[in-house]
Design an enzyme around this catalytic site. Structure first.
Site, short mmCIF file in Angstrom:
data_model
loop_
_atom_site.label_atom_id
_atom_site.label_comp_id
_atom_site.label_asym_id
_atom_site.label_seq_id
_atom_site.Cartn_x
_atom_site.Cartn_y
_atom_site.Cartn_z
N LYS A 102 -3.37 3.49 -3.09
CA LYS A 102 -4.49 4.33 -3.46
C LYS A 102 -4.37 5.61 -2.64
O LYS A 102 -4.30 5.53 -1.42
CB LYS A 102 -5.83 3.68 -3.10
CG LYS A 102 -6.02 2.31 -3.65
CD LYS A 102 -7.33 1.76 -3.18
CE LYS A 102 -7.14 0.84 -1.99
NZ LYS A 102 -8.30 0.03 -1.68
N THR A 147 -2.52 -1.32 14.92
CA THR A 147 -3.34 -0.34 14.21
C THR A 147 -2.96 1.09 14.61
O THR A 147 -2.39 1.32 15.68
CB THR A 147 -4.84 -0.63 14.47
OG1 THR A 147 -5.60 0.17 13.59
CG2 THR A 147 -5.25 -0.34 15.91
N ALA A 148 -3.29 2.04 13.73
CA ALA A 148 -2.86 3.42 13.94
C ALA A 148 -3.34 3.97 15.28
O ALA A 148 -2.62 4.73 15.94
CB ALA A 148 -3.36 4.30 12.80
N MET A 200 -8.59 8.60 8.82
CA MET A 200 -8.84 9.34 7.57
C MET A 200 -9.75 10.53 7.83
O MET A 200 -10.70 10.78 7.09
CB MET A 200 -9.49 8.39 6.53
CG MET A 200 -8.58 7.26 6.13
SD MET A 200 -9.37 6.07 5.04
CE MET A 200 -10.21 5.00 6.20
N ASP A 237 0.80 -1.22 0.00
CA ASP A 237 0.00 0.00 0.00
C ASP A 237 0.84 1.27 0.00
O ASP A 237 2.02 1.24 0.24
CB ASP A 237 -0.85 0.02 1.28
CG ASP A 237 -2.18 -0.64 1.08
OD1 ASP A 237 -2.51 -0.93 -0.07
OD2 ASP A 237 -2.87 -0.85 2.09
N1 SAH Z 1 -5.32 -0.46 8.45
C1 SAH Z 1 -4.85 0.80 8.96
C2 SAH Z 1 -5.78 1.94 8.60
C3 SAH Z 1 -5.81 2.24 7.14
S1 SAH Z 1 -6.79 3.63 6.74
C4 SAH Z 1 -4.62 0.67 10.47
O1 SAH Z 1 -5.04 -0.32 11.08
O2 SAH Z 1 -4.02 1.59 11.03
C5 SAH Z 1 -5.56 4.89 6.62
C6 SAH Z 1 -5.64 5.79 7.83
O3 SAH Z 1 -5.01 5.18 8.93
C7 SAH Z 1 -4.94 7.12 7.67
O4 SAH Z 1 -5.70 8.05 6.95
C8 SAH Z 1 -4.78 7.51 9.12
O5 SAH Z 1 -5.99 7.97 9.66
C9 SAH Z 1 -4.47 6.17 9.77
N2 SAH Z 1 -3.02 5.95 9.88
C10 SAH Z 1 -2.28 5.00 9.29
N3 SAH Z 1 -1.00 5.09 9.71
C11 SAH Z 1 -0.95 6.10 10.58
C12 SAH Z 1 0.08 6.67 11.36
N4 SAH Z 1 1.33 6.21 11.34
N5 SAH Z 1 -0.22 7.73 12.16
C13 SAH Z 1 -1.48 8.20 12.24
N6 SAH Z 1 -2.48 7.70 11.53
C14 SAH Z 1 -2.24 6.66 10.71
#
Ligand code: SAH
Length: 471
Positions: free
Chosen positions: A271, A332-333, A384, A249
């Site tokens: 994307k 996760t984030a 997001m 990704d």
């Molecule tokens: N599967 C991912 C989420 C994907 S959607 C997860 O579990 O984290 C993409 C969104 O994830 C971004 O727009 C943001 O809101 C968040 N995100 C992903 N990486 C991040 C990071 N290092 N810091 C803050 N937000 C993050």
């Protein structure tokens, strides 16, 4: 070599540990991995040892210690924590002719304990003769990464099938068989949890004398974590190292791709928000096609593959094509961002409900459904959400919540250029601009348990003390 590595038979043998404190507990934990009988000599036991004694996992002798207490022991550990006591117990143990390890006193040791990588019955022991324990630990970490957690079970399975192989195959064919088992698709199938499939492949190879190939590939949907290379799981690294092809990704750090085999094919299927360069059905299609070619496929997604990652659409396509897949969870984030704030996602009594939501809806407009979940004691993590910040702020104000909800923003959590901000609904848009908050970012909306709409203001930092955060 001043020391010589050996694997000692431990089944039913006596191991004596002198000491009842933390040092002794450490040695006890180690020996409990074996089938030895443990006797602890100590006037009193610290709680963990006392508990093990209560469970009947060790014998305890509280009285005065004499040389006979060490006789017939396969090993003796002296671990009282007091150097003078250790030295006199060492003399007693030597009088009894025991092989002795005295904690932190290498000059008194007959035997040194190695760093261990335990995939029992496969066990790797690493020793540096006391010269470089840190190096031993580094080697251990690399081996822990390289040897899949289920490797011991595969070795045990091979052990159970040895007689069957010996009955049907000659020595040369047997060597080829086991080489194939440990280097090929049977090991890979076993490592990803398909133990029955691995066993069938091996049995079939033994019975037919033909080393089969796994015609159908397999797919792992792997969570890469929030971006820094050390926040992917060991299982994730394992799958990357097995992969023939990796579909990754937009938010994947190149350093994480470096963890894969050098010759693995890497395909970017990113994307950007709102512009679907690679439509989802095309991504699902290439996963299916690669697996049908017999390839080991990794679909690498940022964070956790189960959180806003469209994992279910890919899984549906794989299911429909009858292709086996595995989900490897990731950090996760929201977890990463909360840790960056030096706080906790839930806090007993203050925030007992955690909601994961998104600022961006299926129809590519702002998603505001989370507002219905807001009540005292709730935290909403909005993924997001940066592009919908104005709508989020308006919704909070319209619901009369601007004074009870506090907002923490973490951009690029756990990455080198991480940014942390705190604001309320009325200053959200301005804060995002002034602090140059960029995607990817998480917004935490927190309504603490003790705050009601009437007594709105609170200065309590909502996700723990921001002072502990890494900026
Ligand atoms: N599967 C991912 C989420 C994907 S959607 C997860 O579990 O984290 C993409 C969104 O994830 C971004 O727009 C943001 O809101 C968040 N995100 C992903 N990486 C991040 C990071 N290092 N810091 C803050 N937000 C993050």
């Amino acid at each position: 070599m001043k020391t010589f590595p050996m694997f000692l038979q431990m089944q039913g043998r006596r191991v004596v540990i002198a000491g009842g404190g933390e040092q002794a507990a450490q040695k006890c934990r180690l020996i409990l991995k074996t089938e030895a009988e443990i006797t602890v000599l100590a006037p009193s036991l610290e709680p963990e040892l006392a508990d093990l004694h209560k469970q009947g996992k060790l014998n305890w002798q509280a009285g005065p210690i004499c040389a006979a207490d060490f006789s017939n022991a396969a090993l003796v550990f002296i671990a009282t924590g007091c150097p003078a006591t250790d030295a006199s117990l060492h003399s007693l143990a030597k009088t009894a002719g025991a092989t002795v390890n005295v904690v932190d006193q290498p000059q008194l040791c007959d035997a040194l304990t190695p760093s261990i990588v335990d995939r029992s019955p496969v066990v790797v022991a690493i020793g540096t003769e006391g010269t470089a324990p840190v190096l031993a630990r580094q080697i251990k970490t690399r081996l822990e990464e390289a040897l899949e957690p289920r490797l011991g079970d595969l070795a045990a399975l091979a052990g159970r099938l040895r007689d069957r192989a010996a009955m049907r195959l000659g020595p040369r064919a047997r060597r080829d068989l086991w080489r194939w088992v440990f280097a090929g698709p049977a090991r890979e199938a076993h490592a990803r949890g398909s133990e029955r499939q691995a066993a069938q492949m091996i049995k079939q190879a033994i019975d037919t004398g033909e080393i089969g190939t796994d015609q159908q590939g397999a797919v792992a949907l792997v969570g890469a974590g929030p971006g820094s290379k050390d926040l992917i799981t060991l299982r994730g690294v394992q799958r990357l190292q097995e992969a023939d092809i990796i579909f990754y990704d937009r938010l994947i750090d190149p350093e994480i791709l470096d963890l894969a085999r050098r010759d693995a094919e890497r395909v970017y299927v990113g994307k950007a928000p709102g512009c679907h360069h690679w439509p989802q059905d095309k991504i699902s299609g290439v996963l299916v096609a690669a697996a049908r070619q017999g390839k080991r496929v990794v679909r690498l997604k940022c964070g956790d593959p189960g959180v806003f990652a469209r994992g279910s659409e890919e899984a549906d396509a794989l299911n429909a094509a009858g292709i086996e897949y595995e989900i490897v969870p990731g950090v996760t984030a929201a977890s990463a961002a909360s840790a960056s704030l030096g706080g906790f996602l839930t806090e007993r009594g203050t925030c007992d409900t955690l909601v994961l939501s998104t600022g961006y809806s299926e129809s590519q407009t702002a998603n505001l459904d989370w507002i219905n979940a807001l009540r005292p004691g709730t935290r909403v993590a909005i993924y997001m959400g940066v592009g919908s910040a104005a709508k989020i702020a308006d919704a909070l104000v319209a619901a009369g919540l601007e004074d009870v909800i506090s907002i923490d923003i973490v951009s690029r959590a756990q990455q080198k250029d991480q940014v942390i901000s705190r604001c309320d609904a009325s200053s959200l848009v301005e804060t995002i601009q002034s602090d140059a908050i960029l995607n990817p970012a998480i917004l935490f909306l927190t309504w603490p348990q003790n705050v009601t709409k009437a007594d709105a203001t609170t200065d309590k930092p909502l996700l723990g003390q921001l002072g502990g955060a890494t900026a």
